[in-house]
Design an enzyme around this catalytic site. Structure first.
Site, PDB file in Angstrom:
ATOM      1  N   ASP A  50     -11.789  62.115  15.872  1.00  0.00           N
ATOM      2  CA  ASP A  50     -10.788  62.828  16.651  1.00  0.00           C
ATOM      3  C   ASP A  50     -11.235  64.261  16.894  1.00  0.00           C
ATOM      4  O   ASP A  50     -12.428  64.544  16.958  1.00  0.00           O
ATOM      5  CB  ASP A  50      -9.438  62.759  15.915  1.00  0.00           C
ATOM      6  CG  ASP A  50      -8.265  62.729  16.868  1.00  0.00           C
ATOM      7  OD1 ASP A  50      -7.958  63.767  17.469  1.00  0.00           O
ATOM      8  OD2 ASP A  50      -7.639  61.654  17.018  1.00  0.00           O
TER       9      ASP A  50
ATOM     10  N   SER B  32      -1.573  57.656  20.819  1.00  0.00           N
ATOM     11  CA  SER B  32      -2.337  58.344  19.773  1.00  0.00           C
ATOM     12  C   SER B  32      -1.581  58.365  18.458  1.00  0.00           C
ATOM     13  O   SER B  32      -2.178  58.359  17.387  1.00  0.00           O
ATOM     14  CB  SER B  32      -2.605  59.793  20.178  1.00  0.00           C
ATOM     15  OG  SER B  32      -3.676  59.909  21.048  1.00  0.00           O
TER      16      SER B  32
ATOM     17  N   HIS C  39      -4.558  67.662  17.277  1.00  0.00           N
ATOM     18  CA  HIS C  39      -4.414  66.215  17.414  1.00  0.00           C
ATOM     19  C   HIS C  39      -4.926  65.446  16.195  1.00  0.00           C
ATOM     20  O   HIS C  39      -4.232  64.597  15.628  1.00  0.00           O
ATOM     21  CB  HIS C  39      -5.171  65.794  18.672  1.00  0.00           C
ATOM     22  CG  HIS C  39      -4.934  64.399  19.134  1.00  0.00           C
ATOM     23  ND1 HIS C  39      -5.715  63.338  18.736  1.00  0.00           N
ATOM     24  CD2 HIS C  39      -4.027  63.897  20.000  1.00  0.00           C
ATOM     25  CE1 HIS C  39      -5.300  62.237  19.330  1.00  0.00           C
ATOM     26  NE2 HIS C  39      -4.280  62.548  20.110  1.00  0.00           N
TER      27      HIS C  39
END
Length: 585
Positions: free
Chosen positions: A169, A401, A209
């Site tokens: 990620d 996600s 994220h």
């Protein structure tokens, strides 16, 4: 993904292809030795404008002849993954790819981007190590965790420290109070630009994220913040995103998968698509090489025992009936092109990868989630998911996600309960433990209750993953939200059927209420005949939320019928909702 938006906004510095991040305002701000994942190449001292990156694909094994040819034809070898026959080459020559395609032993050559390789690739800066905030004690069970019964699974098996999950990620804040206890620094790395960077901290988050994803997988059960689906497993960060734009180019993904295989990750989380093409088409010479290179890397990781799980994306797009792509290439100027199902969203559509769709509240389809018969494998909560963010904080995000790490956590629990399980067996068990979800009244949903285009095999179930069943006795729940307004009363019903006789003297009532200042609230269980059993009566003062299981002597009540959870708000200013509740007979 929201790729169309990202592509249109790219010139203004929009992020890369995070596979489904729809932000929601935050609620609050001894080393192991491993072989290197790739052959290190000596670099030119000077970066040249116009330098592009290419995948040069050859026979796995000794790539020395092809590497020599790269150097002889105007290129440099940036990194080489000899075990899969993939070399990452840089060149500023406009004829480099065409020339290399004519070299003996070269099978494919493809540009991985339509923009220049940044100068930072040759001297990457370390991401910042943010100062850490602290949080008060308390980690209430959140709705997404109770929805997949993770809170019940923790009591059976919270996951094994021998299972490592790779977070491929934007990086992970390893200092975060909820992640540090489970963080594996020895197996963490940056793969930005397509070469492993093992410097301490190179794996840190260049966005928010990856840290958010990591918390959903394995935030520690430590009495504060949040708890991940598998709070006993280890997490390692593999930063695949490049800083500044969060692009996940093919060479970065290849590096990440090879690293995952070489470092024994049982599962990897992939909440992105491989930039710059939302869909890679095999009839395009560059994109064909990208497909082949990433496919080889994924297969390599799987042969080493690693299962890849990936997000389906957030365009509300039917992946089984592709027609157009208007978001690619997102590193320069997107154009609209006609595509077919032969064009793949990678890594999520590669063979062997588990593809995850997002649920909204309960067992609905999240409005943004991509879908597709034969493409979606399983589903998980993906709306308003609360998890860790860099700097010791917490926040909410929505997207596939956010659904994907729930599935990854469940897979980690399965692996914990089944040591030695293979990726193929793990894929099969993910399908087996999922709870079927029937199609809603929506013509886009095709297939059967057991397997359809919206939910695949269904919503994952952490309790089943650890080899347990719901608590003894008949179990009923209502996952729908019911708003609790000021000075008002609301009721959430559960209809009980199929239970013989009366309710037990130890009826279990699980309550998940989101409400600030719970001293405002009176909470009652209302039996089918109207008898009221008080569960919570204006206690708790200014504390937030009620996440508790109550035991009620309801032996005088007939079990079958409609039971209600009644919540009465007796003051102004603070509101909330009944998030979920359940009954166990």
């Amino acid at each position: 993904m929201l790729a169309a938006t990202l592509g249109a906004a790219l010139a203004f510095g929009a992020p890369g292809a995070l596979a489904g991040t729809l932000p929601v305002p935050s609620a609050a701000p001894a080393a192991k030795a491993h072989a290197p994942a790739a052959t290190q190449a000596s670099q030119s001292a000077t970066w040249l404008a116009g330098t592009r990156a290419y995948l040069v694909i050859t026979t796995p094994g000794d790539t020395s002849a092809v590497r020599s040819a790269i150097a002889a034809n105007g290129g440099t070898v940036f990194s080489s993954f000899d075990a899969i026959g993939v070399i990452v080459a840089h060149s500023a020559s406009s004829t480099f790819a065409a020339t290399m395609r004519g070299v003996a032993g070269v099978q494919q050559v493809g540009a991985t981007r339509t923009s220049d390789v940044p100068a930072a690739a040759y001297d990457p800066a370390l991401p910042p190590n943010p100062a850490q905030a602290s949080t008060p004690a308390g980690e209430p069970v959140r709705a997404d965790m109770s929805q997949i019964k993770a809170d019940q699974a923790w009591a059976v098996n919270p996951g094994s420290a021998s299972v490592t999950v790779g977070i491929l990620d934007t990086g992970v804040d390893d200092q975060h109070q909820d992640l540090a206890p489970n963080f594996d620094a020895a197996d963490s790395v940056s793969c930005a630009y397509g070469k492993p960077d093992t410097r301490a901290g190179a794996w840190r988050d260049v966005d928010t994220h990856g840290t958010h994803v990591a918390g959903t997988v394995a935030a520690a059960k430590n009495g504060k913040g949040v708890v991940g689906v598998a709070p006993g497993v280890k997490i390692a960060a593999v930063r695949v995103a490049e800083p500044g734009n969060s692009f996940f180019f093919a060479e970065n993904t290849i590096c990440g998968f090879v690293w995952a295989g070489d470092h024994g990750f049982k599962v990897t989380n992939n909440s992105y698509y491989t930039d710059p093409w939302q869909f890679n088409c095999p009839d395009n010479i560059d994109q064909a090489a990208i497909i082949e290179g990433v496919k080889r890397a994924q297969e390599y990781a799987e042969t080493k025992g690693s299962l890849q799980i990936a997000a389906a994306g957030n365009e509300n797009y039917d992946l089984a009936h592709k027609t157009t792509d208007s978001a690619s290439p997102n590193d320069s100027t997107p154009v609209t092109r006609t595509i077919t199902n032969a064009c793949l969203d990678i890594p999520t559509e590669l063979p062997g990868v588990v593809t995850v769709a997002a649920n909204g509240t309960g067992v609905t389809k999240a409005s943004f989630s991509n879908y597709g018969q034969g493409v979606i494998d399983v589903a998980a909560p993906g709306s308003n998911v609360y998890s860790t963010v860099p700097g010791g904080g917490y926040g909410s995000k929505s997207g596939t996600s956010m659904a994907t790490p729930h599935v990854v956590g469940v897979a980690a629990l399965i692996a914990s309960a089944n040591p030695g399980i293979t990726p193929a067996q793990l894929r099969a068990k993910l399908a087996e433990q999922a709870n079927d979800i029937a199609c809603p009244s929506d013509s886009r949903c095709t297939g059967t209750t057991a397997n359809n285009s919206f939910f695949g095999e269904g919503q994952v179930d952490a309790l089943k993953a650890v080899g347990a069943t719901p608590p003894p006795g008949k179990y009923f729940e209502n996952l729908a939200d019911f708003a609790i307004n000021d000075n008002a009363t609301v009721e959430s019903p559960i209809t009980v059927t199929g239970v013989t006789g009366n309710a037990p003297a130890t009826l279990k009532v699980g309550v998940d209420i989101k409400h600030t200042y719970i001293g405002d609230l009176k909470v009652d269980l209302v039996a089918p005949d109207g008898t009221v059993y008080t569960l919570h009566n204006h206690t708790g003062g200014s504390a937030d939320n009620i996440a508790q299981t109550y035991t009620v002597n309801a032996s005088s009540e007939v079990a079958n019928g409609t039971w209600k959870l009644r919540v009465n708000d007796n003051a102004a200013s603070d509101t909330g909702k009944i998030d979920a509740w359940n009954l166990t007979f």
